[in-house]
Scaffold this active site. Structure first.
Site, mmCIF file in Angstrom:
data_model
loop_
_atom_site.group_PDB
_atom_site.id
_atom_site.type_symbol
_atom_site.label_atom_id
_atom_site.label_comp_id
_atom_site.label_asym_id
_atom_site.label_seq_id
_atom_site.Cartn_x
_atom_site.Cartn_y
_atom_site.Cartn_z
ATOM 1 N N TYR A 118 -7.912 14.975 -8.185
ATOM 2 C CA TYR A 118 -7.043 14.566 -9.069
ATOM 3 C C TYR A 118 -5.932 15.524 -9.576
ATOM 4 O O TYR A 118 -4.708 15.232 -9.552
ATOM 5 C CB TYR A 118 -7.671 13.731 -10.046
ATOM 6 C CG TYR A 118 -6.891 12.826 -11.049
ATOM 7 C CD1 TYR A 118 -6.500 11.721 -10.354
ATOM 8 C CD2 TYR A 118 -6.747 13.224 -12.413
ATOM 9 C CE1 TYR A 118 -5.704 11.181 -11.372
ATOM 10 C CE2 TYR A 118 -5.760 12.333 -13.154
ATOM 11 C CZ TYR A 118 -5.493 11.225 -12.564
ATOM 12 O OH TYR A 118 -4.534 10.359 -13.610
ATOM 13 N N ASP A 152 0.916 -1.349 -0.140
ATOM 14 C CA ASP A 152 -0.141 -0.001 -0.069
ATOM 15 C C ASP A 152 0.954 1.232 0.033
ATOM 16 O O ASP A 152 1.498 1.395 0.745
ATOM 17 C CB ASP A 152 -0.833 -0.187 1.199
ATOM 18 C CG ASP A 152 -1.848 1.089 1.293
ATOM 19 O OD1 ASP A 152 -1.499 2.097 0.661
ATOM 20 O OD2 ASP A 152 -2.787 1.188 2.238
ATOM 21 N N VAL A 153 0.915 1.992 -1.038
ATOM 22 C CA VAL A 153 1.717 3.004 -1.347
ATOM 23 C C VAL A 153 1.554 4.363 -0.204
ATOM 24 O O VAL A 153 2.481 4.860 -0.341
ATOM 25 C CB VAL A 153 1.587 3.537 -2.554
ATOM 26 C CG1 VAL A 153 2.402 2.583 -3.544
ATOM 27 C CG2 VAL A 153 0.427 4.138 -3.202
ATOM 28 N N LYS A 187 -1.855 15.744 -9.121
ATOM 29 C CA LYS A 187 -1.044 15.760 -10.337
ATOM 30 C C LYS A 187 -0.062 16.805 -10.484
ATOM 31 O O LYS A 187 0.877 16.700 -10.975
ATOM 32 C CB LYS A 187 -1.740 15.248 -11.471
ATOM 33 C CG LYS A 187 -2.523 13.838 -11.459
ATOM 34 C CD LYS A 187 -1.571 12.650 -11.293
ATOM 35 C CE LYS A 187 -2.135 11.196 -11.242
ATOM 36 N NZ LYS A 187 -1.204 10.340 -11.186
HETATM 37 P P1 NAP Z 1 -5.088 1.541 -13.059
HETATM 38 O O1 NAP Z 1 -5.234 0.749 -14.143
HETATM 39 O O2 NAP Z 1 -6.079 1.816 -12.197
HETATM 40 O O3 NAP Z 1 -3.823 1.074 -12.224
HETATM 41 C C1 NAP Z 1 -3.621 1.824 -11.241
HETATM 42 C C2 NAP Z 1 -3.169 0.474 -9.973
HETATM 43 O O4 NAP Z 1 -2.610 1.341 -8.866
HETATM 44 C C3 NAP Z 1 -4.179 -0.220 -9.795
HETATM 45 O O5 NAP Z 1 -3.954 -1.690 -9.746
HETATM 46 C C4 NAP Z 1 -4.670 0.144 -8.490
HETATM 47 O O6 NAP Z 1 -5.492 -0.610 -7.679
HETATM 48 C C5 NAP Z 1 -3.389 0.499 -7.749
HETATM 49 N N1 NAP Z 1 -3.315 1.275 -6.623
HETATM 50 C C6 NAP Z 1 -4.555 1.988 -6.019
HETATM 51 N N2 NAP Z 1 -4.259 2.425 -4.942
HETATM 52 C C7 NAP Z 1 -3.098 1.830 -4.525
HETATM 53 C C8 NAP Z 1 -2.448 1.679 -3.076
HETATM 54 N N3 NAP Z 1 -2.577 2.649 -2.229
HETATM 55 N N4 NAP Z 1 -1.310 1.540 -3.240
HETATM 56 C C9 NAP Z 1 -0.824 0.416 -4.293
HETATM 57 N N5 NAP Z 1 -1.235 0.410 -5.221
HETATM 58 C C10 NAP Z 1 -2.680 1.054 -5.512
HETATM 59 O O7 NAP Z 1 -4.503 2.923 -13.603
HETATM 60 P P2 NAP Z 1 -3.646 3.428 -14.862
HETATM 61 O O8 NAP Z 1 -4.482 4.027 -15.709
HETATM 62 O O9 NAP Z 1 -2.741 2.346 -15.210
HETATM 63 O O10 NAP Z 1 -2.982 4.687 -14.154
HETATM 64 C C11 NAP Z 1 -1.444 4.428 -13.710
HETATM 65 C C12 NAP Z 1 -1.056 5.853 -13.346
HETATM 66 O O11 NAP Z 1 -1.145 6.762 -14.637
HETATM 67 C C13 NAP Z 1 -1.875 6.539 -12.286
HETATM 68 O O12 NAP Z 1 -1.128 7.392 -11.624
HETATM 69 C C14 NAP Z 1 -2.904 7.684 -13.134
HETATM 70 O O13 NAP Z 1 -3.287 8.627 -12.493
HETATM 71 C C15 NAP Z 1 -1.907 7.942 -14.164
HETATM 72 N N6 NAP Z 1 -2.512 8.451 -15.481
HETATM 73 C C16 NAP Z 1 -3.397 7.535 -16.184
HETATM 74 C C17 NAP Z 1 -4.089 8.011 -17.202
HETATM 75 C C18 NAP Z 1 -5.090 7.254 -18.044
HETATM 76 O O14 NAP Z 1 -5.714 7.938 -18.869
HETATM 77 N N7 NAP Z 1 -5.352 5.840 -17.922
HETATM 78 C C19 NAP Z 1 -3.637 9.271 -17.806
HETATM 79 C C20 NAP Z 1 -2.827 9.823 -17.158
HETATM 80 C C21 NAP Z 1 -2.340 9.754 -15.878
HETATM 81 P P3 NAP Z 1 -7.136 -0.563 -7.424
HETATM 82 O O15 NAP Z 1 -7.324 -0.987 -8.963
HETATM 83 O O16 NAP Z 1 -7.568 -1.382 -6.356
HETATM 84 O O17 NAP Z 1 -7.492 0.887 -7.280
#
Ligand code: NAP
Length: 243
Positions: A152, A60-61, A156
Protein backbone atom coordinates in the site's frame (compact mmCIF):
# COMPACT_ATOMS: atom_id res chain seq x y z
CA UNK A 1 -23.78 29.09 -10.28
CA UNK A 2 -21.85 25.92 -9.43
CA UNK A 3 -18.09 25.87 -8.90
CA UNK A 4 -17.81 23.04 -11.47
CA UNK A 5 -20.28 24.26 -14.10
CA UNK A 6 -19.17 23.08 -17.56
CA UNK A 7 -16.77 20.44 -16.19
CA UNK A 8 -16.89 16.81 -17.32
CA UNK A 9 -15.38 14.41 -14.78
CA UNK A 10 -14.46 10.74 -14.54
CA UNK A 11 -14.27 9.47 -10.95
CA UNK A 12 -12.94 5.92 -10.51
CA UNK A 13 -13.99 3.74 -7.56
CA UNK A 14 -17.09 5.93 -7.31
CA UNK A 15 -19.69 3.32 -6.37
CA UNK A 16 -19.12 3.80 -2.65
CA UNK A 17 -16.83 5.41 -0.05
CA UNK A 18 -14.91 8.56 -0.90
CA UNK A 19 -15.44 8.21 -4.67
CA UNK A 20 -19.23 8.31 -4.20
CA UNK A 21 -18.85 11.36 -1.96
CA UNK A 22 -16.71 13.12 -4.61
CA UNK A 23 -19.35 12.32 -7.25
CA UNK A 24 -22.09 13.80 -5.07
CA UNK A 25 -20.18 17.02 -4.39
CA UNK A 26 -19.18 17.32 -8.09
CA UNK A 27 -22.78 16.94 -9.13
CA UNK A 28 -23.94 19.53 -6.56
CA UNK A 29 -21.39 21.96 -8.03
CA UNK A 30 -22.70 21.51 -11.59
CA UNK A 31 -20.27 18.97 -13.12
CA UNK A 32 -21.32 16.15 -15.40
CA UNK A 33 -19.89 12.98 -13.90
CA UNK A 34 -19.02 9.47 -15.10
CA UNK A 35 -18.71 7.24 -12.04
CA UNK A 36 -16.75 4.06 -12.69
CA UNK A 37 -16.16 1.03 -10.49
CA UNK A 38 -15.99 -2.76 -10.55
CA UNK A 39 -19.05 -2.82 -8.25
CA UNK A 40 -21.81 -2.68 -10.88
CA UNK A 41 -24.95 -2.80 -8.74
CA UNK A 42 -23.75 -0.16 -6.26
CA UNK A 43 -22.40 2.06 -9.07
CA UNK A 44 -25.69 1.98 -11.02
CA UNK A 45 -27.63 2.79 -7.83
CA UNK A 46 -25.33 5.70 -6.98
CA UNK A 47 -25.64 7.21 -10.48
CA UNK A 48 -29.44 6.90 -10.38
CA UNK A 49 -29.52 8.55 -6.94
CA UNK A 50 -27.39 11.49 -8.12
CA UNK A 51 -29.52 12.28 -11.19
CA UNK A 52 -29.48 12.97 -14.89
CA UNK A 53 -25.95 14.39 -15.19
CA UNK A 54 -24.31 11.38 -13.50
CA UNK A 55 -23.74 8.11 -15.35
CA UNK A 56 -22.07 4.85 -14.35
CA UNK A 57 -19.79 2.49 -16.26
CA UNK A 58 -18.33 -0.80 -15.10
CA UNK A 59 -14.55 -0.32 -15.25
CA UNK A 60 -11.57 -2.29 -14.04
CA UNK A 61 -8.89 0.39 -13.63
CA UNK A 62 -6.10 -2.13 -14.31
CA UNK A 63 -7.31 -2.72 -17.90
CA UNK A 64 -6.24 -0.46 -20.81
CA UNK A 65 -9.22 -1.48 -22.94
CA UNK A 66 -11.62 -0.48 -20.15
CA UNK A 67 -9.94 2.94 -19.91
CA UNK A 68 -10.27 3.51 -23.68
CA UNK A 69 -13.96 2.61 -23.50
CA UNK A 70 -14.64 4.82 -20.45
CA UNK A 71 -12.95 7.90 -21.94
CA UNK A 72 -14.71 7.43 -25.32
CA UNK A 73 -18.16 6.91 -23.77
CA UNK A 74 -17.74 9.84 -21.35
CA UNK A 75 -16.80 12.13 -24.23
CA UNK A 76 -19.70 10.97 -26.34
CA UNK A 77 -22.19 11.40 -23.45
CA UNK A 78 -20.95 14.71 -22.00
CA UNK A 79 -18.11 16.16 -24.15
CA UNK A 80 -14.30 16.17 -23.66
CA UNK A 81 -13.11 15.12 -20.21
CA UNK A 82 -11.85 18.07 -18.13
CA UNK A 83 -11.35 16.31 -14.77
CA UNK A 84 -10.04 12.86 -13.85
CA UNK A 85 -10.10 11.67 -10.23
CA UNK A 86 -7.97 8.53 -9.89
CA UNK A 87 -9.62 7.33 -6.68
CA UNK A 88 -10.09 3.53 -6.97
CA UNK A 89 -7.84 1.60 -4.66
CA UNK A 90 -7.51 -1.29 -2.26
CA UNK A 91 -5.76 -1.66 1.09
CA UNK A 92 -4.29 -5.10 1.67
CA UNK A 93 -2.47 -4.80 4.97
CA UNK A 94 -0.07 -7.67 5.70
CA UNK A 95 3.44 -8.12 7.02
CA UNK A 96 6.22 -8.50 4.44
CA UNK A 97 6.67 -12.08 5.59
CA UNK A 98 3.02 -13.02 5.09
CA UNK A 99 2.28 -11.10 1.89
CA UNK A 100 2.59 -13.20 -1.27
CA UNK A 101 4.17 -11.90 -4.46
CA UNK A 102 0.80 -12.13 -6.21
CA UNK A 103 -0.87 -10.02 -3.48
CA UNK A 104 1.90 -7.41 -3.67
CA UNK A 105 1.58 -7.16 -7.46
CA UNK A 106 -2.21 -6.89 -7.22
CA UNK A 107 -2.03 -3.85 -4.92
CA UNK A 108 0.52 -2.17 -7.22
CA UNK A 109 -1.65 -2.93 -10.25
CA UNK A 110 -4.88 -1.54 -8.78
CA UNK A 111 -3.45 1.45 -6.87
CA UNK A 112 -0.47 2.50 -9.00
CA UNK A 113 -0.56 1.14 -12.57
CA UNK A 114 -4.17 2.36 -12.78
CA UNK A 115 -2.99 5.94 -12.23
CA UNK A 116 -0.54 5.62 -15.14
CA UNK A 117 -3.27 4.19 -17.38
CA UNK A 118 -5.79 6.84 -16.38
CA UNK A 119 -3.42 9.72 -17.12
CA UNK A 120 -2.31 8.08 -20.39
CA UNK A 121 -5.78 7.37 -21.79
CA UNK A 122 -7.50 10.59 -20.69
CA UNK A 123 -4.86 12.84 -22.26
CA UNK A 124 -6.19 13.08 -25.84
CA UNK A 125 -9.69 13.98 -24.61
CA UNK A 126 -8.48 16.37 -21.89
CA UNK A 127 -6.19 18.17 -24.35
CA UNK A 128 -9.32 19.40 -26.16
CA UNK A 129 -10.41 21.35 -23.05
CA UNK A 130 -7.08 23.25 -22.75
CA UNK A 131 -7.90 23.38 -19.04
CA UNK A 132 -7.72 19.94 -17.45
CA UNK A 133 -7.25 18.79 -13.87
CA UNK A 134 -6.07 15.34 -12.78
CA UNK A 135 -6.42 14.50 -9.10
CA UNK A 136 -4.57 11.40 -7.93
CA UNK A 137 -5.72 10.03 -4.58
CA UNK A 138 -2.72 8.94 -2.55
CA UNK A 139 -2.76 8.72 1.26
CA UNK A 140 -0.75 9.71 4.31
CA UNK A 141 0.78 6.28 3.60
CA UNK A 142 2.36 8.02 0.61
CA UNK A 143 4.21 10.33 3.00
CA UNK A 144 5.24 8.09 5.88
CA UNK A 145 5.79 4.40 6.61
CA UNK A 146 3.34 2.16 8.46
CA UNK A 147 3.42 -1.40 9.71
CA UNK A 148 1.85 -4.08 7.48
CA UNK A 149 1.75 -1.52 4.70
CA UNK A 150 4.52 -2.55 2.31
CA UNK A 151 2.52 -2.71 -0.92
CA UNK A 152 0.00 0.00 0.00
CA UNK A 153 2.79 2.44 0.97
CA UNK A 154 4.79 1.59 -2.16
CA UNK A 155 1.78 2.35 -4.36
CA UNK A 156 0.85 5.55 -2.54
CA UNK A 157 4.44 6.94 -2.47
CA UNK A 158 4.60 6.18 -6.20
CA UNK A 159 1.43 8.17 -6.89
CA UNK A 160 3.07 11.24 -5.35
CA UNK A 161 6.09 10.96 -7.67
CA UNK A 162 4.00 10.14 -10.74
CA UNK A 163 1.89 13.24 -10.03
CA UNK A 164 4.92 15.52 -10.00
CA UNK A 165 6.33 14.00 -13.22
CA UNK A 166 2.99 14.26 -15.02
CA UNK A 167 2.54 17.88 -13.85
CA UNK A 168 5.83 18.77 -15.56
CA UNK A 169 4.94 16.82 -18.70
CA UNK A 170 1.40 18.22 -19.08
CA UNK A 171 1.93 21.78 -17.75
CA UNK A 172 2.46 23.44 -21.13
CA UNK A 173 -0.90 22.05 -22.28
CA UNK A 174 -2.76 23.65 -19.38
CA UNK A 175 -3.36 20.32 -17.64
CA UNK A 176 -2.78 20.40 -13.88
CA UNK A 177 -1.94 17.29 -11.83
CA UNK A 178 -2.05 17.13 -8.02
CA UNK A 179 -2.10 14.44 -5.34
CA UNK A 180 -4.42 14.29 -2.33
CA UNK A 181 -3.28 12.55 0.86
CA UNK A 182 -6.20 11.73 3.15
CA UNK A 183 -5.71 10.51 6.69
CA UNK A 184 -8.09 8.02 8.29
CA UNK A 185 -11.46 8.55 6.62
CA UNK A 186 -14.69 6.75 7.51
CA UNK A 187 -15.44 4.59 4.47
CA UNK A 188 -16.03 0.86 3.98
CA UNK A 189 -12.23 0.52 3.55
CA UNK A 190 -11.63 1.40 7.19
CA UNK A 191 -12.89 -1.10 9.76
CA UNK A 192 -15.27 0.64 12.17
CA UNK A 193 -13.72 -1.10 15.17
CA UNK A 194 -10.35 0.52 14.48
CA UNK A 195 -11.73 4.04 14.10
CA UNK A 196 -12.23 5.09 17.73
CA UNK A 197 -8.82 3.71 18.75
CA UNK A 198 -7.07 5.52 15.89
CA UNK A 199 -8.92 8.78 16.55
CA UNK A 200 -7.10 9.31 19.86
CA UNK A 201 -3.81 9.68 17.97
CA UNK A 202 -5.12 12.48 15.75
CA UNK A 203 -4.66 16.12 16.88
CA UNK A 204 -8.27 16.93 15.89
CA UNK A 205 -9.30 13.83 17.94
CA UNK A 206 -11.49 12.38 15.21
CA UNK A 207 -11.33 10.66 11.85
CA UNK A 208 -12.42 12.39 8.63
CA UNK A 209 -15.80 12.24 6.95
CA UNK A 210 -15.55 11.55 3.18
CA UNK A 211 -17.11 14.93 2.33
CA UNK A 212 -14.20 16.72 4.03
CA UNK A 213 -11.86 15.13 1.47
CA UNK A 214 -14.37 15.78 -1.33
CA UNK A 215 -14.29 19.51 -0.60
CA UNK A 216 -10.53 19.50 -1.25
CA UNK A 217 -11.06 17.50 -4.47
CA UNK A 218 -13.73 19.99 -5.65
CA UNK A 219 -11.24 22.84 -5.13
CA UNK A 220 -8.58 21.05 -7.20
CA UNK A 221 -11.08 20.24 -9.96
CA UNK A 222 -12.30 23.83 -10.14
CA UNK A 223 -10.71 26.88 -11.76
CA UNK A 224 -10.17 28.26 -8.22
CA UNK A 225 -6.95 26.19 -8.21
CA UNK A 226 -5.82 27.43 -11.65
CA UNK A 227 -2.18 28.01 -10.59
CA UNK A 228 -1.87 24.81 -8.53
CA UNK A 229 -0.03 21.84 -10.01
CA UNK A 230 2.52 19.21 -8.99
CA UNK A 231 1.55 19.66 -5.33
CA UNK A 232 0.56 17.38 -2.41
CA UNK A 233 -2.60 18.17 -0.44
CA UNK A 234 -2.62 16.59 3.02
CA UNK A 235 -5.98 16.31 4.80
CA UNK A 236 -5.39 14.30 7.96
CA UNK A 237 -6.55 16.23 11.05
CA UNK A 238 -2.93 17.07 11.82
CA UNK A 239 -1.69 13.47 12.05
CA UNK A 240 1.43 13.76 9.88
CA UNK A 241 2.26 17.17 11.38
CA UNK A 242 2.84 15.36 14.71
CA UNK A 243 5.69 13.24 13.38
P1 NAP B 1 -13.53 2.00 -0.73
O1 NAP B 1 -14.70 2.39 0.07
O2 NAP B 1 -13.04 0.58 -0.63
O3 NAP B 1 -13.81 2.38 -2.26
C1 NAP B 1 -12.90 2.05 -3.28
C2 NAP B 1 -13.68 1.54 -4.47
O4 NAP B 1 -12.74 1.16 -5.51
C3 NAP B 1 -14.48 0.28 -4.12
O5 NAP B 1 -15.77 0.35 -4.68
C4 NAP B 1 -13.65 -0.81 -4.78
O6 NAP B 1 -14.34 -2.00 -5.08
C5 NAP B 1 -13.17 -0.09 -6.03
N1 NAP B 1 -12.13 -0.85 -6.73
C6 NAP B 1 -11.27 -1.75 -6.22
N2 NAP B 1 -10.54 -2.30 -7.20
C7 NAP B 1 -10.94 -1.73 -8.37
C8 NAP B 1 -10.58 -1.89 -9.73
N3 NAP B 1 -9.64 -2.76 -10.11
N4 NAP B 1 -11.20 -1.13 -10.66
C9 NAP B 1 -12.16 -0.26 -10.30
N5 NAP B 1 -12.57 -0.06 -9.03
C10 NAP B 1 -11.96 -0.80 -8.07
O7 NAP B 1 -12.26 2.91 -0.39
P2 NAP B 1 -12.15 4.44 0.11
O8 NAP B 1 -11.81 4.42 1.53
O9 NAP B 1 -13.30 5.24 -0.39
O10 NAP B 1 -10.80 4.85 -0.66
C11 NAP B 1 -10.78 5.63 -1.84
C12 NAP B 1 -9.33 6.01 -2.12
O11 NAP B 1 -8.81 6.77 -1.01
C13 NAP B 1 -8.40 4.80 -2.27
O12 NAP B 1 -7.43 5.07 -3.27
C14 NAP B 1 -7.73 4.71 -0.90
O13 NAP B 1 -6.46 4.08 -0.96
C15 NAP B 1 -7.62 6.18 -0.53
N6 NAP B 1 -7.49 6.44 0.90
C16 NAP B 1 -8.44 5.99 1.78
C17 NAP B 1 -8.29 6.31 3.13
C18 NAP B 1 -9.31 5.90 4.18
O14 NAP B 1 -9.03 6.06 5.37
N7 NAP B 1 -10.48 5.42 3.80
C19 NAP B 1 -7.19 7.05 3.56
C20 NAP B 1 -6.26 7.46 2.63
C21 NAP B 1 -6.42 7.18 1.29
P3 NAP B 1 -14.16 -3.29 -4.07
O15 NAP B 1 -14.92 -2.95 -2.85
O16 NAP B 1 -14.72 -4.43 -4.82
O17 NAP B 1 -12.68 -3.44 -3.80
Amino acid sequence: MGRLDGKVAIITGGARGMGASHAKRFSEEGAKVMITDILEKEGEAMATELGRDVKFMKHDVTKSLDWERVVAETESAFGPVSVLVNNAGIALLKSIEKMTEAQYRRVIDINQVSVFLGMKYVLSSMRKTENGSIINISSISGLKGNSESIAYSASKFAIRGMTKSAAIEFGAEGIRVNSVHPGITETPMVRKSRVSKLAREIPLQRTAQPVEVSNMVVYLASDESSYVTGADFVIDGGLTGKL
